[in-house]
Structures are given as structure tokens and as C-alpha cells.
Enzyme design. Structure first.
Site, PDB file in Angstrom:
ATOM      1  N   GLU A 165     -13.182  13.993  16.344  1.00  0.00           N
ATOM      2  CA  GLU A 165     -13.042  13.259  15.085  1.00  0.00           C
ATOM      3  C   GLU A 165     -11.717  13.585  14.398  1.00  0.00           C
ATOM      4  O   GLU A 165     -11.118  12.724  13.757  1.00  0.00           O
ATOM      5  CB  GLU A 165     -14.213  13.575  14.156  1.00  0.00           C
ATOM      6  CG  GLU A 165     -15.560  13.087  14.671  1.00  0.00           C
ATOM      7  CD  GLU A 165     -15.574  11.591  14.916  1.00  0.00           C
ATOM      8  OE1 GLU A 165     -15.113  10.840  14.034  1.00  0.00           O
ATOM      9  OE2 GLU A 165     -16.047  11.162  15.991  1.00  0.00           O
ATOM     10  N   TRP A 172      -9.317  11.477  15.975  1.00  0.00           N
ATOM     11  CA  TRP A 172      -9.415  10.078  15.497  1.00  0.00           C
ATOM     12  C   TRP A 172      -8.485   9.877  14.309  1.00  0.00           C
ATOM     13  O   TRP A 172      -7.863   8.819  14.161  1.00  0.00           O
ATOM     14  CB  TRP A 172     -10.849   9.722  15.128  1.00  0.00           C
ATOM     15  CG  TRP A 172     -10.964   8.361  14.499  1.00  0.00           C
ATOM     16  CD1 TRP A 172     -10.955   8.073  13.169  1.00  0.00           C
ATOM     17  CD2 TRP A 172     -11.045   7.097  15.167  1.00  0.00           C
ATOM     18  NE1 TRP A 172     -11.033   6.711  12.957  1.00  0.00           N
ATOM     19  CE2 TRP A 172     -11.097   6.088  14.167  1.00  0.00           C
ATOM     20  CE3 TRP A 172     -11.109   6.715  16.514  1.00  0.00           C
ATOM     21  CZ2 TRP A 172     -11.197   4.730  14.476  1.00  0.00           C
ATOM     22  CZ3 TRP A 172     -11.202   5.357  16.812  1.00  0.00           C
ATOM     23  CH2 TRP A 172     -11.243   4.386  15.813  1.00  0.00           C
ATOM     24  N   TRP A 210     -13.379 -16.202   5.787  1.00  0.00           N
ATOM     25  CA  TRP A 210     -13.979 -15.255   4.852  1.00  0.00           C
ATOM     26  C   TRP A 210     -14.444 -15.973   3.584  1.00  0.00           C
ATOM     27  O   TRP A 210     -13.833 -16.938   3.135  1.00  0.00           O
ATOM     28  CB  TRP A 210     -12.968 -14.170   4.473  1.00  0.00           C
ATOM     29  CG  TRP A 210     -12.467 -13.353   5.628  1.00  0.00           C
ATOM     30  CD1 TRP A 210     -11.225 -13.391   6.178  1.00  0.00           C
ATOM     31  CD2 TRP A 210     -13.193 -12.379   6.376  1.00  0.00           C
ATOM     32  NE1 TRP A 210     -11.119 -12.511   7.221  1.00  0.00           N
ATOM     33  CE2 TRP A 210     -12.322 -11.869   7.368  1.00  0.00           C
ATOM     34  CE3 TRP A 210     -14.492 -11.881   6.306  1.00  0.00           C
ATOM     35  CZ2 TRP A 210     -12.709 -10.884   8.281  1.00  0.00           C
ATOM     36  CZ3 TRP A 210     -14.876 -10.897   7.220  1.00  0.00           C
ATOM     37  CH2 TRP A 210     -13.994 -10.415   8.187  1.00  0.00           C
ATOM     38  N   ASN A 252     -19.948   9.363   6.779  1.00  0.00           N
ATOM     39  CA  ASN A 252     -19.237   8.441   7.663  1.00  0.00           C
ATOM     40  C   ASN A 252     -20.151   7.400   8.300  1.00  0.00           C
ATOM     41  O   ASN A 252     -19.782   6.229   8.417  1.00  0.00           O
ATOM     42  CB  ASN A 252     -18.482   9.198   8.754  1.00  0.00           C
ATOM     43  CG  ASN A 252     -17.541   8.294   9.530  1.00  0.00           C
ATOM     44  OD1 ASN A 252     -16.648   7.693   8.955  1.00  0.00           O
ATOM     45  ND2 ASN A 252     -17.758   8.176  10.832  1.00  0.00           N
ATOM     46  N   TRP A 290     -12.578  -7.924   4.847  1.00  0.00           N
ATOM     47  CA  TRP A 290     -12.534  -6.460   4.969  1.00  0.00           C
ATOM     48  C   TRP A 290     -11.511  -5.849   4.017  1.00  0.00           C
ATOM     49  O   TRP A 290     -11.664  -4.696   3.583  1.00  0.00           O
ATOM     50  CB  TRP A 290     -12.212  -6.057   6.408  1.00  0.00           C
ATOM     51  CG  TRP A 290     -10.892  -6.553   6.949  1.00  0.00           C
ATOM     52  CD1 TRP A 290     -10.686  -7.710   7.635  1.00  0.00           C
ATOM     53  CD2 TRP A 290      -9.617  -5.914   6.840  1.00  0.00           C
ATOM     54  NE1 TRP A 290      -9.354  -7.839   7.957  1.00  0.00           N
ATOM     55  CE2 TRP A 290      -8.675  -6.746   7.491  1.00  0.00           C
ATOM     56  CE3 TRP A 290      -9.173  -4.726   6.279  1.00  0.00           C
ATOM     57  CZ2 TRP A 290      -7.321  -6.421   7.578  1.00  0.00           C
ATOM     58  CZ3 TRP A 290      -7.829  -4.392   6.369  1.00  0.00           C
ATOM     59  CH2 TRP A 290      -6.922  -5.241   7.010  1.00  0.00           C
ATOM     60  N   TRP A 310     -11.671   0.063   8.596  1.00  0.00           N
ATOM     61  CA  TRP A 310     -12.166  -1.243   8.157  1.00  0.00           C
ATOM     62  C   TRP A 310     -11.892  -2.311   9.204  1.00  0.00           C
ATOM     63  O   TRP A 310     -12.738  -3.169   9.467  1.00  0.00           O
ATOM     64  CB  TRP A 310     -11.563  -1.625   6.807  1.00  0.00           C
ATOM     65  CG  TRP A 310     -12.359  -1.078   5.670  1.00  0.00           C
ATOM     66  CD1 TRP A 310     -12.140   0.061   4.963  1.00  0.00           C
ATOM     67  CD2 TRP A 310     -13.554  -1.649   5.129  1.00  0.00           C
ATOM     68  NE1 TRP A 310     -13.114   0.240   4.020  1.00  0.00           N
ATOM     69  CE2 TRP A 310     -13.997  -0.798   4.085  1.00  0.00           C
ATOM     70  CE3 TRP A 310     -14.291  -2.791   5.404  1.00  0.00           C
ATOM     71  CZ2 TRP A 310     -15.149  -1.053   3.339  1.00  0.00           C
ATOM     72  CZ3 TRP A 310     -15.436  -3.060   4.660  1.00  0.00           C
ATOM     73  CH2 TRP A 310     -15.861  -2.197   3.642  1.00  0.00           C
TER      74      TRP A 310
END
Length: 475
Positions: free
Chosen positions: A275, A278, A306, A341, A359, A382
Site C-alpha cells: 500500500e 501504491w 455525467w 480506505n 468523479w 477517484w
């Protein structure tokens, strides 16, 4: 004998004394003048400002204990540094590198101007474990995490963190400093920060306490239970990383050392360090694709239809969607400036897929309300949920908020904490009060629409609508 000229050390999102390469190099050169410049181009959200105000206060006190003042200024970075050079006689300016598009552009201009004026200007790596340009495949950036992770393990050697420098010498000439209180980074009326203050201790000392607490009490269950928001098996270190109170090298070293002493922790340590990488991957992507905060990495998503729905967006922001896991997460965010998370993924999926709201509107809300707001993580994550980014979740991956709730909070502990109005429901019905039935709801004194909202959308219908909209992009 000539008096040594000071080195200005610029602090930004690296408010720490230990493992600070720019500060270390400045101290080796001679006297140092620590400076923090608030440039209007570096605006952040309200929760981030609350934290940074607290962190600057703690950092200033830590410097004062060592006889160094922290100079606070507002304004254009280049002009302000020029004024400080004139006022202090500094002939060198050091800083740790930034990797966001605006920060890099400012620093390029700053370095070029300083060097042209004969002032030493040096930048150092201190924000990441590896520089974004170091890990490439065939001279191209990675766009999928697993190959990036494998390349990181094979090619990156994380160097040992630097200690706090000994015998830091202050500049003999100290320019005036602004008062942090005048920056108005703390909320006025209404003061919404009580929950943040109760949940966090900003500053380098608070960061180390959080890290040690995680290593002692959380790492052991990280691999198996990190997706359960009611369990204390995640580190909650992200705000300290975002404000630079800890460096990723320090975290990496501490986790590795503990795992070497206790081999039974190896799987948990590997899962946690993955992580941390990441985070590296997110900054790698932002560096190579600087339009990520505003532009989908998959260009076909620019055509996605959207919806504009302020009412639906507001209900999501306020935790009034009628889906308990969504509402619990959004209330946790508002009260503490942080969200687990797994819950972040669930609430993000609901916004962009069930509600089909852009988003970027979700990213903007997170940017304003998260104490760990981080441009790379926010943008990449996102886009990942929306299906339009690198290594993105497939467009058909639409989280069912009720099933996710039952899976990761089976006894409703997390839900009851943030939704006390549902606390009297049993473990079966708390995840989906709508289907509890009138008799069950009446028995516990809950009326939907009064005590708790009805679901704003039917997930099954919303999922099909999202799939149809996403399918159009493939044509």
C-alpha cells in the site's frame, strides 16, 4: 574571519526534523534559516489547512527548542525568497522536491532564477521512496500497479533515513516572520474542527506515536482485517505522510525492522508496504500524466454522460443517502477528516456509478474535507473507482453498498458508531433498514423518512443504468 552565510531551507509538505535531506544538507553547510512560504498557488482544502496550521505550530516549537526560528511568509515564492535573501544575506536555498504540476513549475522557475543570480540552489528527494523518473518500462511510465510493484521490489533500494541533525546553527540575521494566526487557517464560527482535534495529534511527535501504535497493535492483523472499518488494523498514517511529518523511508524502515525480528509478521508487512508503494505509483502517474486531476486517463470517458444533480450530491456529502455504509463513511469523513480506505471505495463507487455524478465532484469534496488530502492519491484513486484511470477498476465493478456493509462490518459496529439512530436494529437489518419491514422498524421505534432517510436510489436499477451508460463508451 568571514561570517558564514546562512542557507535558507524551504519547508512545504515536509514538516519534520528527521530524514529531511534539505535540512541535513543545509546544516552541513553552516547556519540555516528555516522558512515556510504560503503561496496562493498552493491552495488546499479546509481540513488540510486545519492540520497544517497545527503541524506548523508543533514544528515551530521543535525548531525553537534547538534555537532556530521558523520564518513564515505569504506571497509569490520567487519574490519572497528574493526578499529573504536580501534581508538575511543567504547565498544558498535548499528544499525537498515536489512532484505536483504547480509545485514543480514554481520550483523550476525558482532554481533558474537563483542560479542566474549566483545563489546556490539545490533540491533533494524526500517525499518518495523513488524518484518518479527512475522506474520506467522501455522508457515509458507504468500504467498498471502490479508490474510497477514488481519493478519497485527488484530495482529500488530504500536508503536508510537520516537522523535529526546535531548542532543546528541559526542564522545571525533573522528576517521578520508573519503570525500564523493571521492566516485564518483555523475555522471561525461555526467551528467544525472539534472532531478533528479529538481524533488526531498533528506534528512529528504525533506521527511517531501513531506509527508505533500501529506497529504494536495494528500490523499483526493488517493482511486479514484491513478492509474492516470497525477494526483497528490500519495505520491511519496517511495525514502524517501528506503533511510530511513522517517520510515514507522512515515507515519502510520501521516496518522492515519489525518484520525481520518477528517473521510471523511477514505477510502483514508485505501487504502494508504494498500500500505504501501504491502511494508511489500514484505520484508516478501524476508526474507522467500531470492532467490527471482534471482529465480522464482513458480519453473515451470524456464522453460519459455525467449527471448534474446538486440535491443528490448534497445528500451524499451529508451522509443522507439511505444506505447505512455510505452514510456512516460520509459522517466519519465530516467529523474526523478521514475515512477508512475500504469505505472510501464504497462511497466513491456510489457517487460515480449509482448516482452517475462526475468523479471530479467527489474528488473536490474529498480535497476539501480530508486531513490527508493528497493530489496524486486523490486523483488516481477517484479515476480508479470511476474506471477511467490507470489500472482502473472495470466499468462493470459497481460496489453493492449493502453487500459490502454485510461483508466488512458484519455486526454493524462501524454503522452503530456513526449512525446511532440505527443502533437498535439487529445485525441483520442494520445494513438495509428499508427491507427490515414495518413490524421490525416499529418495534425499535424507527420511522424511515423521519429518523433515517429512505434510499435515494434503488441500487439494482441504478446499477443497470450505469452499465448501459458505460457500455455506450465502448461503441
Amino acid at each position: 574571519m568571514r561570517t558564514p552565510t546562512p542557507t535558507i531551507v524551504l519547508f512545504r509538505q515536509d514538516l519534520r526534523l528527521a530524514d529531511h535531506p534539505a535540512l541535513w544538507a543545509g546544516v552541513q553547510r553552516g547556519p540555516v534559516l528555516p522558512v515556510f512560504i504560503h503561496n496562493p498557488l498552493d491552495e488546499h482544502g479546509a481540513a488540510w489547512r486545519w492540520w497544517h496550521d497545527q503541524s506548523l505550530t508543533a514544528f515551530s516549537a521543535a525548531l525553537a527548542e534547538r534555537g532556530l526560528p521558523l520564518i513564515l511568509r505569504r506571497g509569490d515564492t520567487l519574490a519572497t525568497v528574493g526578499d529573504l535573501i536580501a534581508q538575511s544575506g543567504a547565498r544558498a536555498v535548499f528544499w525537498n522536491r515536489r512532484y505536483d504540476p504547480s509545485g514543480m513549475a514554481q520550483d523550476r522557475i525558482l532554481k533558474a532564477a537563483l542560479l542566474a543570480d549566483g545563489v546556490e540552489a539545490c533540491s533533494f528527494p524526500g517525499h518518495l521512496l523513488a524518484e518518479p523518473w527512475e522506474l520506467l518500462r522501455d522508457d515509458r511510465p507504468y500504467r498498471v500497479f502490479t508490474p510497477f510493484w514488481k519493478a519497485f521490489l527488484a530495482r529500488v533500494r530504500v536508503v536508510e533515513p537520516l537522523p535529526i541533525p546535531d548542532h543546528m546553527q541559526a542564522s545571525l540575521s533573522v528576517p521578520s516572520s508573519e503570525n500564523l494566526d493571521t492566516w485564518a487557517w483555523q475555522p471561525r464560527k461555526p467551528d467544525w474542527s472539534a472532531g478533528l482535534a479529538a481524533a488526531w495529534e498533528p506534528g512529528e511527535n504525533g506521527a511517531w506515536q501513531r506509527l508505533h501504535g500501529f506497529l504494536e497493535n495494528g500490523l499483526y492483523c493488517y493482511d486479514s482485517a484491513r478492509n474492516e472499518p470497525a477494526r483497528h488494523c490500519v495505520s491511519r498514517l496517511s495525514p502524517h505522510l501528506a503533511h510530511g511529518e513522517l517520510s515514507p523511508r522512515q515507515i519502510w524502515q520501521q516496518v522492515q525492522e519489525l518484520a525481520s525480528r518477528y517473521p510471523q509478521l511477514a505477510a502483514n508487512a508485505d501487504a502494508f508496504l504494498r500500500e505504501l508503494v501504491w502511494r508511489e505509483f500514484s505520484w508516478h502517474l501524476l508526474y507522467h500524466f500531470p492532467d490527471l486531476p482534471h482529465t480522464p486517463l482513458r480519453p473515451e470517458f470524456a464522453r460519459f454522460p455525467w449527471r448534474e444533480d446538486r440535491g443528490a450530491l448534497g445528500a451524499w456529502q451529508q451522509g443522507r443517502t439511505g444506505y447505512p455504509m455510505i452514510d456512516a463513511g460520509m459522517r466519519e469523513l465530516w467529523q474526523t477528516g478521514w475515512m477508512h480506505n475500504r469505505v472510501r471505495m464504497i462511497v466513491a463507487s456510489f457517487l460515480v456509478k449509482d448516482l452517475q455524478i462526475h468523479w471530479q465532484q467527489g474528488a473536490a469534496w474529498f480535497w476539501d474535507t480530508l486531513v490527508d488530502a493528497d493530489l496524486a492519491n486523490n486523483s488516481v484513486s477517484w479515476q480508479w473507482v470511476a474506471g477511467c484511470g490507470a489500472d482502473a477498476a472495470p466499468y462493470f465493478r459497481i460496489f453493492n453498498p449493502v453487500l459490502q456493509s454485510r461483508k466488512f462490518d458484519p455486526h454493524g459496529v462501524y454503522l452503530r458508531h456513526w449512525l446511532p439512530e440505527l443502533g437498535s436494529l439487529d445485525d441483520t437489518h442494520i445494513h438495509d433498514p428499508t427491507n427490515a419491514g414495518g413490524e421490525v422498524l416499529a418495534r425499535v421505534g424507527i420511522t424511515l423518512g423521519r429518523d433515517y432517510p429512505r434510499p435515494m436510489v434503488n441500487h439494482v436499477i441504478a446499477r443497470e443504468a450505469a452499465l448501459q451508460a458505460f457500455a455506450q463508451l465502448k461503441k
